[in-house]
Design a protein around this motif. Structure first.
Motif, PDB file in Angstrom:
ATOM      1  N   GLN A  51       0.836  -1.196   0.000  1.00 13.61           N
ATOM      2  CA  GLN A  51       0.000   0.000   0.000  1.00 13.61           C
ATOM      3  C   GLN A  51       0.873   1.249   0.000  1.00 13.61           C
ATOM      4  O   GLN A  51       1.885   1.323   0.703  1.00 13.61           O
ATOM      5  CB  GLN A  51      -0.940   0.040   1.204  1.00 13.61           C
ATOM      6  CG  GLN A  51      -1.912   1.196   1.115  1.00 13.61           C
ATOM      7  CD  GLN A  51      -3.057   1.085   2.092  1.00 13.61           C
ATOM      8  OE1 GLN A  51      -3.154   0.132   2.849  1.00 13.61           O
ATOM      9  NE2 GLN A  51      -3.932   2.061   2.072  1.00 13.61           N
ATOM     10  N   ARG A  58      -7.345   7.336  -0.830  1.00 14.36           N
ATOM     11  CA  ARG A  58      -7.457   6.326  -1.888  1.00 14.36           C
ATOM     12  C   ARG A  58      -6.622   5.110  -1.505  1.00 14.36           C
ATOM     13  O   ARG A  58      -5.600   5.237  -0.836  1.00 14.36           O
ATOM     14  CB  ARG A  58      -6.962   6.893  -3.215  1.00 14.36           C
ATOM     15  CG  ARG A  58      -7.787   8.056  -3.723  1.00 14.36           C
ATOM     16  CD  ARG A  58      -7.148   8.771  -4.887  1.00 14.36           C
ATOM     17  NE  ARG A  58      -6.789   7.848  -5.957  1.00 14.36           N
ATOM     18  CZ  ARG A  58      -5.870   8.131  -6.875  1.00 14.36           C
ATOM     19  NH1 ARG A  58      -5.220   9.283  -6.869  1.00 14.36           N
ATOM     20  NH2 ARG A  58      -5.592   7.268  -7.826  1.00 14.36           N
ATOM     21  N   GLU A  59      -7.054   3.942  -1.945  1.00 17.42           N
ATOM     22  CA  GLU A  59      -6.289   2.723  -1.683  1.00 17.42           C
ATOM     23  C   GLU A  59      -5.469   2.376  -2.927  1.00 17.42           C
ATOM     24  O   GLU A  59      -5.882   1.591  -3.773  1.00 17.42           O
ATOM     25  CB  GLU A  59      -7.200   1.560  -1.304  1.00 17.42           C
ATOM     26  CG  GLU A  59      -6.404   0.362  -0.844  1.00 17.42           C
ATOM     27  CD  GLU A  59      -7.229  -0.784  -0.311  1.00 17.42           C
ATOM     28  OE1 GLU A  59      -6.631  -1.822   0.009  1.00 17.42           O
ATOM     29  OE2 GLU A  59      -8.468  -0.659  -0.222  1.00 17.42           O
ATOM     30  N   VAL A  60      -4.304   3.006  -3.013  1.00 19.33           N
ATOM     31  CA  VAL A  60      -3.390   2.782  -4.133  1.00 19.33           C
ATOM     32  C   VAL A  60      -2.294   1.846  -3.648  1.00 19.33           C
ATOM     33  O   VAL A  60      -1.735   2.025  -2.556  1.00 19.33           O
ATOM     34  CB  VAL A  60      -2.793   4.109  -4.646  1.00 19.33           C
ATOM     35  CG1 VAL A  60      -1.766   3.869  -5.748  1.00 19.33           C
ATOM     36  CG2 VAL A  60      -3.907   5.020  -5.157  1.00 19.33           C
ATOM     37  N   ARG A  71       1.218   0.176 -10.600  1.00 23.22           N
ATOM     38  CA  ARG A  71       0.386   0.770  -9.544  1.00 23.22           C
ATOM     39  C   ARG A  71      -1.080   0.553  -9.883  1.00 23.22           C
ATOM     40  O   ARG A  71      -1.481   0.666 -11.045  1.00 23.22           O
ATOM     41  CB  ARG A  71       0.683   2.254  -9.399  1.00 23.22           C
ATOM     42  CG  ARG A  71       2.056   2.474  -8.815  1.00 23.22           C
ATOM     43  CD  ARG A  71       2.249   3.868  -8.353  1.00 23.22           C
ATOM     44  NE  ARG A  71       3.600   3.981  -7.785  1.00 23.22           N
ATOM     45  CZ  ARG A  71       4.086   5.090  -7.296  1.00 23.22           C
ATOM     46  NH1 ARG A  71       3.357   6.199  -7.300  1.00 23.22           N
ATOM     47  NH2 ARG A  71       5.299   5.119  -6.795  1.00 23.22           N
ATOM     48  N   GLU A  73      -5.327   0.771  -8.089  1.00 24.91           N
ATOM     49  CA  GLU A  73      -6.210   1.311  -7.058  1.00 24.91           C
ATOM     50  C   GLU A  73      -7.411   0.396  -6.907  1.00 24.91           C
ATOM     51  O   GLU A  73      -7.983  -0.072  -7.894  1.00 24.91           O
ATOM     52  CB  GLU A  73      -6.679   2.716  -7.431  1.00 24.91           C
ATOM     53  CG  GLU A  73      -7.577   3.341  -6.392  1.00 24.91           C
ATOM     54  CD  GLU A  73      -7.927   4.793  -6.699  1.00 24.91           C
ATOM     55  OE1 GLU A  73      -8.617   5.409  -5.868  1.00 24.91           O
ATOM     56  OE2 GLU A  73      -7.517   5.309  -7.757  1.00 24.91           O
ATOM     57  N   GLN A  75     -11.203   0.224  -5.757  1.00 26.34           N
ATOM     58  CA  GLN A  75     -12.404   1.019  -5.486  1.00 26.34           C
ATOM     59  C   GLN A  75     -13.581   0.063  -5.482  1.00 26.34           C
ATOM     60  O   GLN A  75     -13.953  -0.468  -6.527  1.00 26.34           O
ATOM     61  CB  GLN A  75     -12.633   2.071  -6.561  1.00 26.34           C
ATOM     62  CG  GLN A  75     -11.665   3.206  -6.549  1.00 26.34           C
ATOM     63  CD  GLN A  75     -12.019   4.255  -7.595  1.00 26.34           C
ATOM     64  OE1 GLN A  75     -13.094   4.233  -8.194  1.00 26.34           O
ATOM     65  NE2 GLN A  75     -11.113   5.169  -7.844  1.00 26.34           N
TER      66      GLN A  75
END
Length: 91
Positions: A51, A58-60, A71, A73, A75
């Protein structure tokens, strides 16, 4: 979960292919195939990547595929591939 590629990630993929194809088209195709297949593991293990807290809330996250950083994300029930590049590139 479902997987979607952003336009920037697709542009990154095309850029990497063009760069590698100048020297070896077959190797370039192999790299692109590996990079496009890699995110499929995220469908069953979406949080396997490290993470990146600088993007909160945001959960990137990121995964390393061979010598490439990818990378993505998360959602809700969708994983978006955001960007990818060779780890030797200055980013």
């Amino acid at each position: 979960m479902k997987l979607k590629w952003t336009s920037k990630a697709l542009s990154d993929l095309a850029r990497l292919y063009e760069f590698l194809a100048e020297e070896n088209k077959q190797a370039a195709a192999h790299v692109v195939q590996a990079l496009t297949a890699a995110p499929n593991i995220l469908l069953s293990n979406p949080r396997i990547g490290e993470q990146l807290f600088e993007f909160e809330p945001r959960e990137v996250r990121r995964i390393i595929v061979s010598q490439y950083e990818m990378r993505y994300e998360i959602q809700e029930s969708t994983i978006y591939v955001l960007r990818l590049w060779h780890t030797r590139e200055e980013r």
